[in-house]
Design an enzyme around this catalytic site. Structure first.
Site, PDB file in Angstrom:
ATOM      1  N   SER A   1       0.796  -1.223   0.000  1.00 48.71           N
ATOM      2  CA  SER A   1       0.000   0.000   0.000  1.00 48.71           C
ATOM      3  C   SER A   1       0.830   1.276   0.000  1.00 48.71           C
ATOM      4  CB  SER A   1      -0.965   0.002   1.188  1.00 48.71           C
ATOM      5  OG  SER A   1      -0.277  -0.199   2.396  1.00 48.71           O
TER       6      SER A   1
ATOM      7  N   HIS B   1      -5.856  -3.143  -2.448  1.00 51.96           N
ATOM      8  CA  HIS B   1      -5.589  -2.149  -3.493  1.00 51.96           C
ATOM      9  C   HIS B   1      -5.683  -2.731  -4.895  1.00 51.96           C
ATOM     10  CE1 HIS B   1      -4.484   1.178  -0.906  1.00 51.96           C
ATOM     11  NE2 HIS B   1      -3.861   0.313  -0.144  1.00 51.96           N
TER      12      HIS B   1
ATOM     13  N   LYS C   1     -12.108   1.068  -1.376  1.00 50.58           N
ATOM     14  CA  LYS C   1     -11.089   1.622  -2.282  1.00 50.58           C
ATOM     15  C   LYS C   1     -11.642   1.704  -3.703  1.00 50.58           C
ATOM     16  CE  LYS C   1      -7.593   1.108   1.062  1.00 50.58           C
ATOM     17  NZ  LYS C   1      -6.923   0.176   1.945  1.00 50.58           N
TER      18      LYS C   1
HETATM   19  C1  LIG Z   1      -7.013  -0.045   3.339  1.00 55.63           C
HETATM   20  C2  LIG Z   1      -6.384  -1.346   3.639  1.00 55.63           C
HETATM   21  C3  LIG Z   1      -6.924  -2.203   4.589  1.00 55.63           C
HETATM   22  C4  LIG Z   1      -8.075  -1.821   5.460  1.00 55.63           C
HETATM   23  O1  LIG Z   1      -9.267  -1.836   4.766  1.00 55.63           O
HETATM   24  P1  LIG Z   1     -10.477  -0.987   5.351  1.00 55.63           P
HETATM   25  O2  LIG Z   1     -11.670  -1.549   4.686  1.00 55.63           O
HETATM   26  O3  LIG Z   1     -10.203   0.431   4.980  1.00 55.63           O
HETATM   27  O4  LIG Z   1     -10.470  -1.198   6.835  1.00 55.63           O
HETATM   28  C5  LIG Z   1      -6.341  -3.447   4.768  1.00 55.63           C
HETATM   29  N1  LIG Z   1      -5.275  -3.799   4.057  1.00 55.63           N
HETATM   30  C6  LIG Z   1      -4.707  -3.006   3.143  1.00 55.63           C
HETATM   31  C7  LIG Z   1      -3.525  -3.462   2.374  1.00 55.63           C
HETATM   32  C8  LIG Z   1      -5.244  -1.741   2.913  1.00 55.63           C
HETATM   33  O5  LIG Z   1      -4.675  -0.926   2.040  1.00 55.63           O
END
Ligand SMILES: *Cc1c(COP(=O)(O)O)cnc(C)c1O
Length: 389
Positions: free
Chosen positions: A179, A207, A239
């Protein structure tokens, strides 16, 4: 501070953050998530959101949210196992299973909780977990909560060595797209190595879903992999889907075990049904989203070519996450401020979110950006005092 029982704890924490330029602050946005956002009196061109396909403010996704609320009300009113599970949740789970090619999918309120659920359910106490050093904080926390024996690896060779030195079984845990760096995990290698020890692979594809691979079906699909019983995938709906919530797609027994045992599933309110209905509309747009993905990848190519021509230090990344590394936190902050003065919102990412000495601008591109937006960013970067140092 006399009389404040927290002061002794908090003052040193604040002092450290201030001294090392690590103070974090929130912006107050007054507009929907979109390339152009309103923050106070400023109108900013944003490269900060994970709304990679521009769905967060799509009228069809917004209307599905409204229609879902009219049908089911505002909140679920209970956990999934005590009457909170609705037709909207159930249909979405079926559609996500079909989308991912897995036998079953299960909704969670957040990706963070889905990861806690996975590790605490699939790893016995003191079981062994092999985790990439760059994994998302939620995975690292999940491994800690599971009270696993952790082996942190740096690369595939490191994983191979750690597995060779360990007994059979366990879990390999990795982000699909890292990320903060934006590169993709070598999923076929991870899966093959895991299988040599009879270990499972938990892949956090937060992502990647909606973006990477044919049809946006994620990093395994990007590597030509089909469904595999040893592979458990987590995806978020917050996302590329532009909504909120998360899901796990896996073998039917793994899903059943989560329903039976996972505390972050059982002891929390179900996602609002309207959010599930909205995510269903977003999923339909993701599936029909080849044009959006083509635009997104045009933007990624345009940014990488332009940034390379400027001599910026780009990390290798085929994804919408593009890291421009500056090193010191103060240099990254100066660069971010320079862009901000020119009407561009590109956050600086500092330790401890990224390793010491690798503070960066994290550019997140979207299908909603135009080529002219990318050009504006490149022009502003070209005049940044920190860019060529
Ligand atoms: C954003 C993210 C999460 C968390 O997801 P949410 O639904 O926002 O809690 C978990 N793992 C990764 C790699 C992320 O980028």
């Amino acid at each position: 501070m006399a009389g404040n029982p927290f002061a002794r704890l908090l003052e040193p924490l604040f002092a450290r953050a201030r001294a090392r330029d690590l103070w974090r602050r929130r912006e107050i946005r007054a507009s929907p998530q979109a390339p152009v956002i309103q923050v106070g009196r400023e109108t900013l061109l944003s490269f900060a959101s994970n709304d990679y396909l521009g769905l967060a403010n799509d009228p069809r996704v917004v209307e599905a949210l409204c229609a879902g609320a009219r049908r089911y009300g505002a909140g679920a009113g209970a956990s999934h196992l005590l009457g909170g599970h609705t037709g909207a949740h159930h249909e979405l789970e079926g559609a996500l299973a079909a989308f991912t090619g897995a036998p079953r999918a299960l909704l969670f309120s957040t990706g963070y909780m889905a990861n806690l659920a996975l590790l605490t359910t699939l790893c016995p106490r003191h079981g062994q977990v092999f985790e990439d050093r760059r994994n998302h904080a939620s995975l690292l926390d999940a491994v800690a909560l599971a009270q696993a024996r952790r082996h942190r690896y740096r690369d595939i060779a490191g994983l191979r060595a750690a597995l060779a030195a360990s007994g059979p079984g366990g879990l390999v845990v990795s982000d699909g797209v890292f990320s903060m760096d934006g590169d993709m995990a070598d999923v076929p290698a991870l899966l093959a190595l895991a299988k040599t020890k009879g270990a499972g692979l938990i892949l956090d594809d937060a992502h990647a879903f909606g973006v990477m691979g044919p049809g946006g079906r994620g990093t395994p699909a990007a590597h030509g992999l089909d469904y595999d019983t040893a592979l458990v995938r987590m995806g978020t709906l917050g996302k590329a889907f532009g909504v909120f919530g998360a899901f796990v797609a896996a073998d039917a027994d793994v899903i059943e075990a989560l329903i039976q045992r996972a505390r972050p599933y059982i002891y929390t309110t179900a996602l609002p049904p309207a959010v599930a209905a909205s995510a269903q509309a977003a999923l339909d747009l993701v599936i029909a989203g080849d044009d959006r993905r083509a635009t997104l990848f045009d933007n990624i190519r345009r940014f990488r070519e332009g940034a390379s021509a400027l001599g910026l230090r780009l990390l290798p990344s085929p994804t919408p996450i593009q890291a421009v590394v500056f090193g010191d936190a103060s240099r990254a902050i100066t660069a971010s401020g320079h862009l901000r003065n020119r009407g561009l919102y590109v956050p600086a990412i500092r330790p401890p979110t990224v390793p010491q000495g690798s503070a960066r601008l994290r550019v997140a591109l979207s299908a909603a950006h135009g080529a002219d937006d990318v050009d504006r960013l490149l022009e502003a970067l070209a005049t940044s005092p920190e860019a060529s140092a």
